[in-house]
Design a protein around this motif. Structure first.
Motif, PDB file in Angstrom:
ATOM      1  N   ARG A   1       0.043  -2.911 -11.314  1.00  0.00           N
ATOM      2  CA  ARG A   1      -1.394  -2.783 -11.623  1.00  0.00           C
ATOM      3  C   ARG A   1      -1.612  -2.703 -13.136  1.00  0.00           C
TER       4      ARG A   1
ATOM      5  N   MET B   1      -1.819   6.342  -8.487  1.00  0.00           N
ATOM      6  CA  MET B   1      -2.427   5.432  -7.522  1.00  0.00           C
ATOM      7  C   MET B   1      -2.584   6.227  -6.223  1.00  0.00           C
TER       8      MET B   1
ATOM      9  N   GLU C   1      -6.077   3.059  -4.212  1.00  0.00           N
ATOM     10  CA  GLU C   1      -5.643   1.921  -3.408  1.00  0.00           C
ATOM     11  C   GLU C   1      -6.822   1.433  -2.558  1.00  0.00           C
TER      12      GLU C   1
ATOM     13  N   GLY D   1       0.828  -1.214   0.000  1.00  0.00           N
ATOM     14  CA  GLY D   1       0.000   0.000   0.000  1.00  0.00           C
ATOM     15  C   GLY D   1       0.854   1.251   0.000  1.00  0.00           C
TER      16      GLY D   1
ATOM     17  N   GLU E   1     -11.776  -0.230  -5.755  1.00  0.00           N
ATOM     18  CA  GLU E   1     -10.446  -0.035  -5.171  1.00  0.00           C
ATOM     19  C   GLU E   1      -9.482  -1.098  -5.704  1.00  0.00           C
TER      20      GLU E   1
END
Ligand SMILES: NC(=O)c1ccc[n+]([C@@H]2O[C@H](COP(=O)([O-])OP(=O)(O)OC[C@H]3O[C@@H](n4cnc5c(N)ncnc54)[C@H](O)[C@@H]3O)[C@@H](O)[C@H]2O)c1
Length: 377
Positions: A327, A348, A194, A159, A203
């Motif tokens: 991603r 992001m 995120e 994260g 998300e």
């Protein structure tokens, strides 16, 4: 700017995290917090009372009125880019910015360029990758203590734009360029968030996959498959690993004779102990060893020493780029994605409570209680 200490420090963002960061500077004998900026008059007043320094309701006004050596931006993530660029443009000699750096690659480029083009070090975040023991571990790995680094196993969700695990992996891979990644995400790969900022919105969730560095080091990153968060750096002659989310408790293993396997080398790193973050006689909570280490590195640098070894804005830019590329890979059907990413508009966003101002997200009551945890009134 100040030729000799005490160095003049400005705090931009006098909130719950800003107070202890500024305290770490102020308690250093060669630094003094001399100016404060915050858009919230209540927080600004809290900090003015704590530091006895003038307060401004914008960083532009602060820089127009004050000569600053070190600017510390401890803001919601959204205004980070503008504040860091303004600090560099105003002639600050070093900049500290909390993590995550930002959300959009173009903004990360802007921040790194604004500082880098002026020779201004940009240190980012109180993160375990800046801890003295991790810096020792990078040096040991680079010096061949575990042979040639071959593979890095990462166990975490990456994260905040990869600012912990992906950044650590890249540091152990020698801060090298990434060739390509093949990634997957936990949630919707087409989300830019995120964690959803609004109810019902999509998300990304956790991010992981395969990262191949140009020097041949391979990193495998996954989440939720083991019950701890950690990293293993595997070399041809040993391993460095950690299984907690602090800078402490790193372990070094070296290979003996082929049949003997790995044996642990004791006494290289500090043992894991809960840091005693008590309050001093002035009511301040201890700002922690990593932040105090960052302050010392910045002071050493201003006194003619080496650039800080702590995590830099450029490190965080690369970590963010790797997270976005992972991603991006899933967006393209898990195809390999080459770095650097050409599209710098990709972003992001961290969780809403980091991107936006927490007092607005969680309410004033929660917030003011948090403020008094940094300094008792
Ligand atoms: N490294 C860590 O362990 C750690 C821990 C906590 C927070 N953080 C990071 O520190 C940063 C700040 O966290 P926080 O909880 O103090 O945030 P916060 O939401 O409380 O905001 C900090 C302060 O910034 C002020 N502010 C907002 N916009 C501004 C602007 N444009 N100009 C000037 N001031 C402005 C707010 O009024 C507030 O006083 C975040 O990026 C967070 O991710 C890091």
């Amino acid at each position: 700017m100040t030729a000799t200490p005490p160095y003049r420090v400005a705090l931009i963002g006098c909130g719950r995290a800003g107070l202890p960061r500024a305290r770490a500077f102020d308690m250093h004998p060669q630094c003094r917090v001399v100016a404060l900026a915050d858009t919230d008059a209540e927080n600004l007043e809290f900090a003015r009372a704590a530091f006895g320094a003038p307060g401004y309701d914008s960083y532009d006004e602060l820089f127009a009125n004050e000569q600053i050596d070190i600017a510390a931006a401890v803001l919601p993530v959204a205004p980070n880019a503008g504040a860091v660029a303004a600090a560099a443009e105003a002639g600050c000699r070093a900049v500290f910015c909390e993590k995550p750096l930002t959300a959009r690659l173009a903004d990360a480029d802007w921040m790194v360029e604004a500082c880098g083009s002026r020779g201004v070090p940009l240190v980012c975040g109180v993160v375990i990758s800046s801890h003295a023991d991790y810096q020792k571990a990078y040096a040991l790995a680079a010096a061949g203590e575990i042979g040639a680094v071959r593979r890095i196993n990462l166990y975490e969700g990456n994260g905040q734009g990869g600012c912990h695990g992906l950044n650590l992996a890249r540091r152990f891979a020698g801060r090298g360029q990434v060739d390509c990644v093949i990634g997957r995400v936990q949630g919707d790969p087409h989300s830019d968030y995120e964690q959803a900022h609004a109810e019902g919105a999509a998300e990304v969730g956790a991010v992981g996959g395969y990262i191949r560095f140009a020097n041949g080091v391979e990193c495998f990153s996954s989440w939720e498959d083991v019950g701890w968060r950690g990293i293993e750096i595997i070399g041809t002659e040993g391993m460095i690993c950690n299984s907690n989310n602090t800078g402490l408790g790193l372990r070094l293993f070296k290979s003996g004779a082929r049949s003997a396997g790995l044996r642990e080398v004791e006494g290289v790193f500090s043992e894991y102990v809960e840091e005693d973050r008590g309050y001093d006689e002035e009511g301040w909570r201890d700002p922690g060893s990593t932040m105090k280490g960052i302050v010392q590195e910045l002071v050493d640098y201003l006194q003619g020493g080496q650039p800080p070894g702590a995590t830099s804005g450029d490190d965080m830019r690369h970590a963010l780029e790797i997270a976005i590329a992972l991603r991006e890979s899933q967006r393209r059907g898990h195809a390999a994605v080459e770095l650097p990413l050409a599209d710098r508009s990709l972003a992001m966003y961290p969780v809403r409570a980091r991107w936006e101002y927490k007092k607005e997200v969680y309410g004033r009551e929660w917030y003011m209680e948090q403020m008094t945890m940094a300094k008792k009134p």
